[in-house]
Each structure stands twice: as structure tokens, then as C-alpha cells.
Design a protein around this motif. Structure first.
Motif, PDB file in Angstrom:
ATOM      1  N   PHE A   1       0.423  -0.790  -0.130  1.00  0.00           N
ATOM      2  CA  PHE A   1       0.199  -0.141  -0.586  1.00  0.00           C
ATOM      3  C   PHE A   1       1.006   1.234  -0.230  1.00  0.00           C
ATOM      4  CE2 PHE A   1      -2.553  -3.149   2.447  1.00  0.00           C
ATOM      5  CZ  PHE A   1      -3.910  -3.350   1.645  1.00  0.00           C
ATOM      6  N   THR A   2       2.244   1.273   0.081  1.00  0.00           N
ATOM      7  CA  THR A   2       3.289   2.464   1.084  1.00  0.00           C
ATOM      8  C   THR A   2       3.859   3.094  -0.675  1.00  0.00           C
ATOM      9  OG1 THR A   2       3.970   1.226   2.937  1.00  0.00           O
ATOM     10  CG2 THR A   2       4.988   3.796   1.875  1.00  0.00           C
ATOM     11  N   ARG A   3       3.360   4.290  -0.649  1.00  0.00           N
ATOM     12  CA  ARG A   3       3.592   5.273  -2.255  1.00  0.00           C
ATOM     13  C   ARG A   3       4.616   5.480  -1.515  1.00  0.00           C
ATOM     14  NH1 ARG A   3      -1.858   8.327  -4.164  1.00  0.00           N
ATOM     15  NH2 ARG A   3      -3.632   7.014  -4.304  1.00  0.00           N
ATOM     16  N   PHE A   4       6.041   5.916  -2.824  1.00  0.00           N
ATOM     17  CA  PHE A   4       7.542   5.450  -2.709  1.00  0.00           C
ATOM     18  C   PHE A   4       7.543   7.321  -3.304  1.00  0.00           C
ATOM     19  CE2 PHE A   4       6.656   1.487  -1.602  1.00  0.00           C
ATOM     20  CZ  PHE A   4       7.842   1.530  -0.587  1.00  0.00           C
ATOM     21  N   VAL A   5       6.470   7.844  -4.581  1.00  0.00           N
ATOM     22  CA  VAL A   5       6.937   8.915  -4.344  1.00  0.00           C
ATOM     23  C   VAL A   5       5.440   9.361  -4.697  1.00  0.00           C
ATOM     24  CG1 VAL A   5       8.261   7.478  -6.863  1.00  0.00           C
ATOM     25  CG2 VAL A   5       5.708   7.863  -6.994  1.00  0.00           C
ATOM     26  N   GLY A   6       5.822  11.217  -4.667  1.00  0.00           N
ATOM     27  CA  GLY A   6       4.545  11.530  -4.450  1.00  0.00           C
ATOM     28  C   GLY A   6       4.700  11.856  -3.189  1.00  0.00           C
ATOM     29  N   VAL A   7       5.041  12.046  -2.077  1.00  0.00           N
ATOM     30  CA  VAL A   7       4.913  12.288  -0.825  1.00  0.00           C
ATOM     31  C   VAL A   7       6.130  13.182  -0.661  1.00  0.00           C
ATOM     32  CG1 VAL A   7       4.775  10.347   1.781  1.00  0.00           C
ATOM     33  CG2 VAL A   7       3.986   9.631  -0.706  1.00  0.00           C
ATOM     34  N   GLU A   8       6.011  13.563   1.067  1.00  0.00           N
ATOM     35  CA  GLU A   8       6.956  14.585   0.850  1.00  0.00           C
ATOM     36  C   GLU A   8       7.535  13.753   2.055  1.00  0.00           C
ATOM     37  OE1 GLU A   8       5.177  17.915   2.706  1.00  0.00           O
ATOM     38  OE2 GLU A   8       4.155  18.301   1.877  1.00  0.00           O
ATOM     39  N   ASN A   9       8.824  14.394   1.258  1.00  0.00           N
ATOM     40  CA  ASN A   9      10.227  13.513   2.202  1.00  0.00           C
ATOM     41  C   ASN A   9      10.035  13.599   3.659  1.00  0.00           C
ATOM     42  OD1 ASN A   9      11.496  11.968   0.025  1.00  0.00           O
ATOM     43  ND2 ASN A   9      12.783  14.137   0.091  1.00  0.00           N
TER      44      ASN A   9
ATOM     45  N   LYS B   1       7.478  11.751   5.347  1.00  0.00           N
ATOM     46  CA  LYS B   1       8.354  10.100   5.388  1.00  0.00           C
ATOM     47  C   LYS B   1       9.067  10.054   6.926  1.00  0.00           C
ATOM     48  CE  LYS B   1       8.604   9.719   0.508  1.00  0.00           C
ATOM     49  NZ  LYS B   1       9.578   9.437  -0.678  1.00  0.00           N
ATOM     50  N   LEU B   2      10.327  10.762   6.941  1.00  0.00           N
ATOM     51  CA  LEU B   2      11.143  11.002   7.901  1.00  0.00           C
ATOM     52  C   LEU B   2      10.544  11.127   9.092  1.00  0.00           C
ATOM     53  CD1 LEU B   2      13.665  13.543   6.850  1.00  0.00           C
ATOM     54  CD2 LEU B   2      13.816  10.871   6.812  1.00  0.00           C
ATOM     55  N   SER B   3       9.078  11.925   9.200  1.00  0.00           N
ATOM     56  CA  SER B   3       8.469  12.454  10.311  1.00  0.00           C
ATOM     57  C   SER B   3       7.561  10.571  11.154  1.00  0.00           C
ATOM     58  CB  SER B   3       7.197  12.968  10.127  1.00  0.00           C
ATOM     59  OG  SER B   3       8.076  14.595  10.311  1.00  0.00           O
ATOM     60  N   LEU B   4       6.957   9.937  10.292  1.00  0.00           N
ATOM     61  CA  LEU B   4       6.477   8.719  10.283  1.00  0.00           C
ATOM     62  C   LEU B   4       7.452   7.722  10.645  1.00  0.00           C
ATOM     63  CD1 LEU B   4       3.576   8.149   7.065  1.00  0.00           C
ATOM     64  CD2 LEU B   4       3.495   9.306   9.851  1.00  0.00           C
TER      65      LEU B   4
ATOM     66  N   VAL C   1       0.987   5.920   3.533  1.00  0.00           N
ATOM     67  CA  VAL C   1       2.035   6.314   4.131  1.00  0.00           C
ATOM     68  C   VAL C   1       2.006   5.491   5.063  1.00  0.00           C
ATOM     69  CG1 VAL C   1       2.022   8.775   2.617  1.00  0.00           C
ATOM     70  CG2 VAL C   1       1.199   8.823   4.691  1.00  0.00           C
ATOM     71  N   PHE C   2       0.830   4.562   5.587  1.00  0.00           N
ATOM     72  CA  PHE C   2       1.703   4.161   7.503  1.00  0.00           C
ATOM     73  C   PHE C   2       3.141   2.986   7.553  1.00  0.00           C
ATOM     74  CE2 PHE C   2       0.494   1.624  11.365  1.00  0.00           C
ATOM     75  CZ  PHE C   2       0.499   2.907  12.055  1.00  0.00           C
ATOM     76  N   GLY C   3       3.520   2.673   6.017  1.00  0.00           N
ATOM     77  CA  GLY C   3       4.542   1.947   6.314  1.00  0.00           C
ATOM     78  C   GLY C   3       5.475   2.335   6.179  1.00  0.00           C
ATOM     79  N   TYR C   4       5.572   3.831   6.253  1.00  0.00           N
ATOM     80  CA  TYR C   4       6.765   4.260   6.430  1.00  0.00           C
ATOM     81  C   TYR C   4       6.880   4.286   7.948  1.00  0.00           C
ATOM     82  CZ  TYR C   4       7.070   6.396   2.004  1.00  0.00           C
ATOM     83  OH  TYR C   4       7.218   6.393   0.938  1.00  0.00           O
ATOM     84  N   PHE C   5       5.805   4.433   8.762  1.00  0.00           N
ATOM     85  CA  PHE C   5       5.548   3.840  10.279  1.00  0.00           C
ATOM     86  C   PHE C   5       6.353   2.655  10.784  1.00  0.00           C
ATOM     87  CE2 PHE C   5       3.518   2.301  14.093  1.00  0.00           C
ATOM     88  CZ  PHE C   5       3.281   3.524  14.626  1.00  0.00           C
ATOM     89  N   HIS C   6       5.656   1.452  10.140  1.00  0.00           N
ATOM     90  CA  HIS C   6       6.854   0.498  10.764  1.00  0.00           C
ATOM     91  C   HIS C   6       7.952   0.241  10.050  1.00  0.00           C
ATOM     92  CE1 HIS C   6       2.759  -1.325  12.495  1.00  0.00           C
ATOM     93  NE2 HIS C   6       2.365  -0.679  11.465  1.00  0.00           N
ATOM     94  N   PHE C   7       8.091   1.006   8.700  1.00  0.00           N
ATOM     95  CA  PHE C   7       9.629   0.209   8.122  1.00  0.00           C
ATOM     96  C   PHE C   7      11.190   1.764   9.040  1.00  0.00           C
ATOM     97  CE2 PHE C   7       8.286   1.391   3.738  1.00  0.00           C
ATOM     98  CZ  PHE C   7       7.517   0.237   4.117  1.00  0.00           C
ATOM     99  N   GLY C   8      10.030   2.879   9.537  1.00  0.00           N
ATOM    100  CA  GLY C   8      11.111   2.999  11.098  1.00  0.00           C
ATOM    101  C   GLY C   8      11.209   2.452  12.285  1.00  0.00           C
ATOM    102  N   ALA C   9      10.226   2.058  12.956  1.00  0.00           N
ATOM    103  CA  ALA C   9      10.350   0.856  13.687  1.00  0.00           C
ATOM    104  C   ALA C   9      11.044  -0.488  13.155  1.00  0.00           C
ATOM    105  CB  ALA C   9       8.864   0.412  14.429  1.00  0.00           C
TER     106      ALA C   9
END
Length: 290
Positions: free
Chosen positions: A46-54, A57-60, A172-180
Motif C-alpha cells: 500500500f505504500t507510496r514511494f513517490v509523490g510523498v513529501e520527504n 516520510k521521515l516524520s512517520l 504512508v503508514f508503511g513508513y511508520f513500520h519501516f522506522g520501527a
């Protein structure tokens, strides 16, 4: 709020599943790594890797690293020092942390919200009032570390997403799990015990449930629900897990509990929610008038 209620029912099983099937027999760092890795896989498609502000991404990723990455490291290790009921007991301070941290992030202070959250804490304490053994101190500190990081994460997520109301959170929630995942992978490499990384079939089933359902779907729905309620309701719902979790221990695992204290404590938590709604009405009405 229905998101928060639904996730509470799912998470109610987590305490007892970890205590019954994983604690002591499976390395805690390994269990956390598998759980977060599975949650990351759930959201990868579900994660979008383009069109999302960096910046987003970093915040999540930072929020995920704190809310579940660091939190899990505290949480799982606490079962080595505390029983399941003691872990549940020591989570009763989370509502206070949620209220204080969110207000600090907003640059506001609403003392009445703190009152309703404190009443919820008291209700949870009534439910779990019992004698604590003398070796609880380190376990207590571990659980408080988990409480603070969990409160910080959900409060920060709510604050960040208030600036991105039009975005589909599932993208964008995938970034949340990627950070963890980054945090727990490093922790496993540094501190993991390879001799306790061979789960049985039942234990794999528990890890899959915790990773896919409790973490993958659970944290997404919880944080999404957090964005739909005010900080006071969010604080109180953090303690709704206490009576539900104890009912699971009683009905599913046959663990004894004091039904009278469970009833009284649940009534107090319900009263705290009603009182909070009353405070919100007064606050909003006063702001409208002036």
C-alpha cells in the motif's frame, strides 16, 4: 472512536499471548523483530514511494521508531521481571503521558483534561490493586519507558497528521513500520540471543497474529482513530485495555481476578469518559462565547 474500541479488543489478547507463549522461551528481541517485520510486509503493497513529501516520510519513520520500535524493546523485556497482571497494572499511567505530551506538542495546557485522565488512571488502579512483590522496580521502570514512548508516538502522529488531513493514511503508514523495523533490527543484532530463536508451531502462530493483526492492522487503526478524537478521549481509551485485558485473562485463560474491583474500576473509567465529554463541551462553549 470505534477504531479505538476495536483495536482495544484485539490488543486485549496481546498481553496474555506474550506472557503465556513467548516470555522466557523466545528471545524478546527476536519476537519484536518478527512482529515488526510482519507488520511492515502488511503495509508494503500500500505504500507510496513517490509523490510523498520527504518530511512526512521521515516524520512517520521517526514516530514509528519511537512508538513501537523502542516501546516494544521496553515492553517485551518487562515480562522477564513482571507477571502479566503487573505489566497491565503499570500501564495505567499512559493516559497522563498522552495528555501531557499532546498538550506540550500543541503548546497548550488543559488542566481539566488531566483531571479526567487521572480519574481513568484511578479506575484502572482499582481494578488491579493487589500486593506487589519487592522485585518489581526494574520491571516498573521498563513499563514506564514503554508507556512514555507509546504516548509520545501516538501524540506525535496525531499532531503530524493534522497537517495532512487530505492524505490517505494507508499510503504512508508503511513508513511508520519501516522506522520501527530499523530500530529493532539493530537491537536484535546487538542484544539478541540466537539460542532462543526457534519458535514452535504454536509460537509462530502467536507471532503471526501479533505481527499481522495486532501490529499491522492494529497500530494503523489505532493511530487513525487517534486523529479522529481529542487528546482526552485518546488518553482515556489507553486505559480501556485494562478491564478488557483482565476479562480475557479470566474468560480465555482462566486467570483469577477480583470481579468486584473489575466492575468498580470499569465504572470509574466510564465516568471519566463522561466527565471528559462534559469538560470538552464546557471548553468549546467557552471558546465560542469569547
Amino acid at each position: 472512536m470505534h477504531y479505538l474500541v476495536g483495536v482495544t479488543l484485539v490488543w486485549a489478547f496481546s498481553f496474555s499471548l506474550i506472557g503465556e507463549f513467548l516470555a522466557g522461551s523466545i528471545d524478546s528481541y527476536f519476537a519484536v523483530l518478527i512482529r515488526v517485520a510482519l507488520a511492515s510486509l502488511v503495509f508494503l503493497p500500500f505504500t507510496r514511494f513517490v509523490g510523498v513529501e520527504n518530511k512526512l516520510k521521515l516524520s512517520l519513520m521517526g514516530i514509528g521508531a519511537v512508538q513501537i520500535g523502542i516501546m516494544y524493546l521496553f515492553f517485551y523485556n518487562s515480562f522477564g521481571y513482571l507477571s502479566v497482571p503487573e505489566v497491565v497494572l503499570f500501564t495505567i499511567f499512559t493516559p497522563l503521558y498522552v495528555t501531557l505530551i499532546y498538550d506540550a506538542l500543541k503548546g497548550e495546557f488543559k488542566p481539566l483534561y488531566l483531571v479526567s485522565a487521572a480519574i481513568a488512571v484511578f479506575g484502572a488502579y482499582v481494578i488491579r490493586y493487589h500486593e506487589i512483590n519487592s522485585e518489581f522496580v526494574f520491571g516498573f521502570l521498563l513499563v514506564q519507558g514503554a508507556n512514555i514512548t507509546f504516548a509520545l508516538g501516538q501524540s506525535a502522529y496525531k499532531k503530524v497528521m493534522e497537517s495532512y488531513r487530505d492524505i490517505n493514511q494507508s499510503h504512508v503508514f508503511g513508513y511508520f513500520h519501516f522506522g520501527a523495523l530499523g530500530i529493532v533490527a539493530i537491537a536484535f543484532m546487538l542484544f539478541g540471543n540466537m539460542e532462543k530463536t526457534t519458535p514452535s508451531l504454536v509460537q509462530w502462530g502467536v507471532l503471526v497474529w501479533l505481527g499481522v493483526v495486532a501490529s499491522g492492522a492494529g497500530y494503523f487503526l489505532w493511530n487513525k482513530g487517534a486523529c479522529m478524537v481529542d487528546s482526552g478521549v485518546l488518553a482515556i481509551m489507553n486505559n480501556a485495555l485494562v478491564p478488557v485485558g483482565l476479562m480475557v485473562n479470566l474468560l480465555i485463560w482462566g486467570k483469577p481476578t477480583n470481579l468486584i474491583l473489575l466492575f468498580i474500576g470499569s465504572v470509574i473509567i466510564g465516568f471519566s469518559l463522561w466527565l471528559h465529554k462534559y469538560f470538552v463541551f464546557k471548553y468549546e462553549r467557552k471558546r465560542t462565547i469569547f
